[in-house]
Motif scaffolding. Sequence first.
Motif, short mmCIF file in Angstrom:
data_model
loop_
_atom_site.label_atom_id
_atom_site.label_comp_id
_atom_site.label_asym_id
_atom_site.label_seq_id
_atom_site.Cartn_x
_atom_site.Cartn_y
_atom_site.Cartn_z
N PRO A 1 0.82 -1.22 0.00
CA PRO A 1 0.00 0.00 0.00
C PRO A 1 0.85 1.27 0.00
O PRO A 1 1.96 1.29 0.54
N ILE A 2 0.33 2.30 -0.60
CA ILE A 2 0.94 3.62 -0.49
C ILE A 2 0.80 4.11 0.94
O ILE A 2 1.71 4.70 1.53
N LEU A 3 -0.38 3.86 1.51
CA LEU A 3 -0.70 4.30 2.87
C LEU A 3 -1.44 3.19 3.59
O LEU A 3 -2.35 2.58 3.02
N SER B 1 3.54 11.02 5.85
CA SER B 1 5.00 11.01 5.82
C SER B 1 5.61 11.56 7.11
O SER B 1 6.76 11.27 7.45
N LYS B 2 4.80 12.36 7.83
CA LYS B 2 5.29 12.98 9.06
C LYS B 2 4.87 12.22 10.32
O LYS B 2 5.13 12.67 11.43
N SER B 3 4.24 11.08 10.13
CA SER B 3 3.78 10.29 11.27
C SER B 3 4.69 9.07 11.46
O SER B 3 5.37 8.64 10.53
N PRO B 4 4.72 8.50 12.68
CA PRO B 4 5.54 7.31 12.93
C PRO B 4 5.07 6.13 12.08
O PRO B 4 3.86 6.01 11.85
N LEU C 1 7.47 6.58 9.73
CA LEU C 1 8.14 7.23 8.61
C LEU C 1 8.91 8.49 9.02
O LEU C 1 9.96 8.79 8.46
N ASN C 2 8.38 9.23 9.99
CA ASN C 2 9.02 10.49 10.36
C ASN C 2 10.39 10.30 11.03
O ASN C 2 11.15 11.24 11.16
N ALA C 3 10.68 9.07 11.43
CA ALA C 3 11.98 8.80 12.06
C ALA C 3 13.13 8.86 11.06
O ALA C 3 14.29 9.07 11.45
N ALA C 4 12.81 8.68 9.78
CA ALA C 4 13.86 8.69 8.74
C ALA C 4 13.32 9.44 7.52
O ALA C 4 12.90 8.83 6.53
N ALA D 1 11.05 7.93 0.10
CA ALA D 1 11.17 8.13 -1.35
C ALA D 1 10.04 7.43 -2.09
O ALA D 1 9.51 7.96 -3.07
N LEU D 2 9.67 6.24 -1.63
CA LEU D 2 8.56 5.52 -2.26
C LEU D 2 7.25 6.30 -2.14
O LEU D 2 6.43 6.31 -3.06
N LEU D 3 7.08 6.97 -1.00
CA LEU D 3 5.89 7.79 -0.82
C LEU D 3 5.93 9.00 -1.75
O LEU D 3 4.91 9.38 -2.35
#
Length: 227
Positions: A73-75, A130-133, A135-138, A145-147
């Motif tokens: 999934p994208i999300l 992208s800003k949520s855990p 993902l936001n850790a890196a 990049a995939l997002l």
Amino acid sequence: MTIDKTVKKKVTEEWLNVFCQFSEFHQNKLYKVIEPCLVGIELIKSPFTETYSPYFVIYPLWKKDVKANLEYPILLKDFKNEKGFQLDISFENHSAFFKDVIECVKLQIPLALDGSVSFTKLMSVLDDYSKSPPLNAAPNSYLQALLEEAKLKISLYIGAPEAQNLLDQISRKSWETNHFKACGVEVSQWFQSLQEVITNRYSFLQQIEVNKQDKKIAKLQSSVLTV
């Protein structure tokens, strides 16, 4: 205790009765088509107990076939209860908690389900994700990049200038090249592949239309993506 299939089927039916804008893709997968994407709710069973958790999901429709589109999934975002914990619903006692669960989900679902869907809003949902855990850790990892790649391809559905503008922004980021390499990807080659997709927009759009004609996708309800 193993829950009977008829119980699980009834659970899916109850979700569809509430979220009638979705169609049943599979017993626990409720989707609709929003132009280049599949959007919906998945009822994911716990591997350890006879419970399930609802997730909001977005999948692409631009890959080579339906199977490939649904691989990753994208999300994938869970819904929380009033205390901030993931919703975890017993199949056996489903009816006792369903009303409260639905209220939580309705408050948290990030996109309008009726009528058209705003391109700007869809992109905003992906930005927030992208800003949520975790993902936001890196923020410069290959997962991020995939997002960004998914956002570019949704933009490309709207138009090549929109996608090119996003690619320019992507190219200015300080990506973690080592993480890309660990995933078997070179950053420069990734940039090149994105540029090629933009250049070959007609083929990209054609593939989406082919996927939308698949018999399982074609039966789903759909909404228009508007600028």
